[in-house]
Design a protein around this motif. Sequence first.
Motif, PDB file in Angstrom:
ATOM      1  N   LEU A   1       0.861  -1.179   0.000  1.00  0.00           N
ATOM      2  CA  LEU A   1       0.000   0.000   0.000  1.00  0.00           C
ATOM      3  C   LEU A   1       0.901   1.234   0.000  1.00  0.00           C
ATOM      4  O   LEU A   1       1.618   1.464  -0.949  1.00  0.00           O
ATOM      5  CB  LEU A   1      -0.949  -0.036   1.207  1.00  0.00           C
ATOM      6  CG  LEU A   1      -1.893  -1.243   1.248  1.00  0.00           C
ATOM      7  CD1 LEU A   1      -2.654  -1.294   2.562  1.00  0.00           C
ATOM      8  CD2 LEU A   1      -2.846  -1.221   0.080  1.00  0.00           C
ATOM      9  N   LEU A   2       0.875   2.001   1.057  1.00  0.00           N
ATOM     10  CA  LEU A   2       1.696   3.215   1.122  1.00  0.00           C
ATOM     11  C   LEU A   2       2.798   3.111   2.166  1.00  0.00           C
ATOM     12  O   LEU A   2       3.349   4.106   2.592  1.00  0.00           O
ATOM     13  CB  LEU A   2       0.817   4.440   1.413  1.00  0.00           C
ATOM     14  CG  LEU A   2      -0.281   4.725   0.398  1.00  0.00           C
ATOM     15  CD1 LEU A   2      -1.121   5.911   0.851  1.00  0.00           C
ATOM     16  CD2 LEU A   2       0.289   4.975  -0.985  1.00  0.00           C
ATOM     17  N   GLY A   3       3.102   1.900   2.616  1.00  0.00           N
ATOM     18  CA  GLY A   3       4.139   1.707   3.613  1.00  0.00           C
ATOM     19  C   GLY A   3       3.604   1.910   5.015  1.00  0.00           C
ATOM     20  O   GLY A   3       2.473   2.346   5.219  1.00  0.00           O
ATOM     21  N   GLU A   4       4.412   1.581   5.999  1.00  0.00           N
ATOM     22  CA  GLU A   4       3.992   1.689   7.394  1.00  0.00           C
ATOM     23  C   GLU A   4       3.672   3.127   7.791  1.00  0.00           C
ATOM     24  O   GLU A   4       2.889   3.373   8.685  1.00  0.00           O
ATOM     25  CB  GLU A   4       5.063   1.124   8.316  1.00  0.00           C
ATOM     26  CG  GLU A   4       5.184  -0.372   8.225  1.00  0.00           C
ATOM     27  CD  GLU A   4       6.201  -0.933   9.196  1.00  0.00           C
ATOM     28  OE1 GLU A   4       6.556  -0.238  10.163  1.00  0.00           O
ATOM     29  OE2 GLU A   4       6.641  -2.076   8.980  1.00  0.00           O
ATOM     30  N   GLU A   5       4.297   4.101   7.119  1.00  0.00           N
ATOM     31  CA  GLU A   5       4.048   5.504   7.451  1.00  0.00           C
ATOM     32  C   GLU A   5       2.830   6.064   6.723  1.00  0.00           C
ATOM     33  O   GLU A   5       2.394   7.157   7.010  1.00  0.00           O
ATOM     34  CB  GLU A   5       5.264   6.375   7.096  1.00  0.00           C
ATOM     35  CG  GLU A   5       6.515   6.040   7.867  1.00  0.00           C
ATOM     36  CD  GLU A   5       7.301   4.896   7.247  1.00  0.00           C
ATOM     37  OE1 GLU A   5       7.108   4.612   6.057  1.00  0.00           O
ATOM     38  OE2 GLU A   5       8.093   4.262   7.968  1.00  0.00           O
ATOM     39  N   GLY A   6       2.298   5.334   5.748  1.00  0.00           N
ATOM     40  CA  GLY A   6       1.242   5.901   4.920  1.00  0.00           C
ATOM     41  C   GLY A   6      -0.107   5.246   5.012  1.00  0.00           C
ATOM     42  O   GLY A   6      -1.064   5.754   4.459  1.00  0.00           O
ATOM     43  N   SER A   7      -0.202   4.136   5.677  1.00  0.00           N
ATOM     44  CA  SER A   7      -1.476   3.429   5.730  1.00  0.00           C
ATOM     45  C   SER A   7      -1.756   2.905   7.136  1.00  0.00           C
ATOM     46  O   SER A   7      -1.828   1.710   7.363  1.00  0.00           O
ATOM     47  CB  SER A   7      -1.465   2.254   4.738  1.00  0.00           C
ATOM     48  OG  SER A   7      -1.276   2.693   3.428  1.00  0.00           O
ATOM     49  N   SER A   8      -1.942   3.822   8.075  1.00  0.00           N
ATOM     50  CA  SER A   8      -2.209   3.364   9.442  1.00  0.00           C
ATOM     51  C   SER A   8      -3.601   2.751   9.542  1.00  0.00           C
ATOM     52  O   SER A   8      -3.801   1.788  10.271  1.00  0.00           O
ATOM     53  CB  SER A   8      -2.049   4.500  10.443  1.00  0.00           C
ATOM     54  OG  SER A   8      -2.971   5.533  10.196  1.00  0.00           O
ATOM     55  N   LEU A   9      -4.546   3.310   8.820  1.00  0.00           N
ATOM     56  CA  LEU A   9      -5.899   2.754   8.731  1.00  0.00           C
ATOM     57  C   LEU A   9      -6.324   2.784   7.271  1.00  0.00           C
ATOM     58  O   LEU A   9      -5.966   3.712   6.536  1.00  0.00           O
ATOM     59  CB  LEU A   9      -6.892   3.565   9.564  1.00  0.00           C
ATOM     60  CG  LEU A   9      -6.679   3.610  11.066  1.00  0.00           C
ATOM     61  CD1 LEU A   9      -7.675   4.574  11.704  1.00  0.00           C
ATOM     62  CD2 LEU A   9      -6.822   2.225  11.680  1.00  0.00           C
ATOM     63  N   ILE A  10      -7.087   1.780   6.873  1.00  0.00           N
ATOM     64  CA  ILE A  10      -7.585   1.753   5.498  1.00  0.00           C
ATOM     65  C   ILE A  10      -9.053   1.360   5.490  1.00  0.00           C
ATOM     66  O   ILE A  10      -9.578   0.817   6.463  1.00  0.00           O
ATOM     67  CB  ILE A  10      -6.796   0.773   4.602  1.00  0.00           C
ATOM     68  CG1 ILE A  10      -6.926  -0.663   5.115  1.00  0.00           C
ATOM     69  CG2 ILE A  10      -5.350   1.194   4.466  1.00  0.00           C
ATOM     70  CD1 ILE A  10      -6.415  -1.710   4.139  1.00  0.00           C
ATOM     71  N   LEU A  11      -9.680   1.651   4.383  1.00  0.00           N
ATOM     72  CA  LEU A  11     -11.030   1.196   4.127  1.00  0.00           C
ATOM     73  C   LEU A  11     -11.060   0.748   2.674  1.00  0.00           C
ATOM     74  O   LEU A  11     -10.855   1.553   1.772  1.00  0.00           O
ATOM     75  CB  LEU A  11     -12.048   2.313   4.352  1.00  0.00           C
ATOM     76  CG  LEU A  11     -13.484   1.910   4.072  1.00  0.00           C
ATOM     77  CD1 LEU A  11     -14.398   2.411   5.162  1.00  0.00           C
ATOM     78  CD2 LEU A  11     -13.926   2.391   2.728  1.00  0.00           C
TER      79      LEU A  11
END
Length: 119
Positions: A31-41
């Motif tokens: 996705l966007l890496g650990e820094e970029g996708s803390s929560l997703i839908l």
Amino acid sequence: SELLKKARHDIDYLDTRGMLKQPPAMVHDCLLGEEGSSLILDFNAEGLSDTASKDVPHLHQLDTSMTDLAGILQLVSEELGLGVMNRTSAVVHEAGLAPEHAPEPTEQEASYWLGNVVH
């Protein structure tokens, strides 16, 4: 743009319903890496891919615009050296650091994500 502001309100509505979730650890880098996708839908996983849904009309309108853009890019992708492009279903990302202990995916989640990131 006004559409982005309204789509943000749709996301806030979905967040209050608890629909944004921490992604499994194995998909952070996809996705966007650990820094970029803390929560997703994920639209498909949450049953939001039906554009006739009245719950999040602005988010659907934004998704339609992104699909239109992907179609335009598809027309010139080879000229740009991008190769064949595929569009997956929409995934809303909340930026930020992921908690230290991201959940391990279930077998069903792993299969789902594998099918989405292989494209």
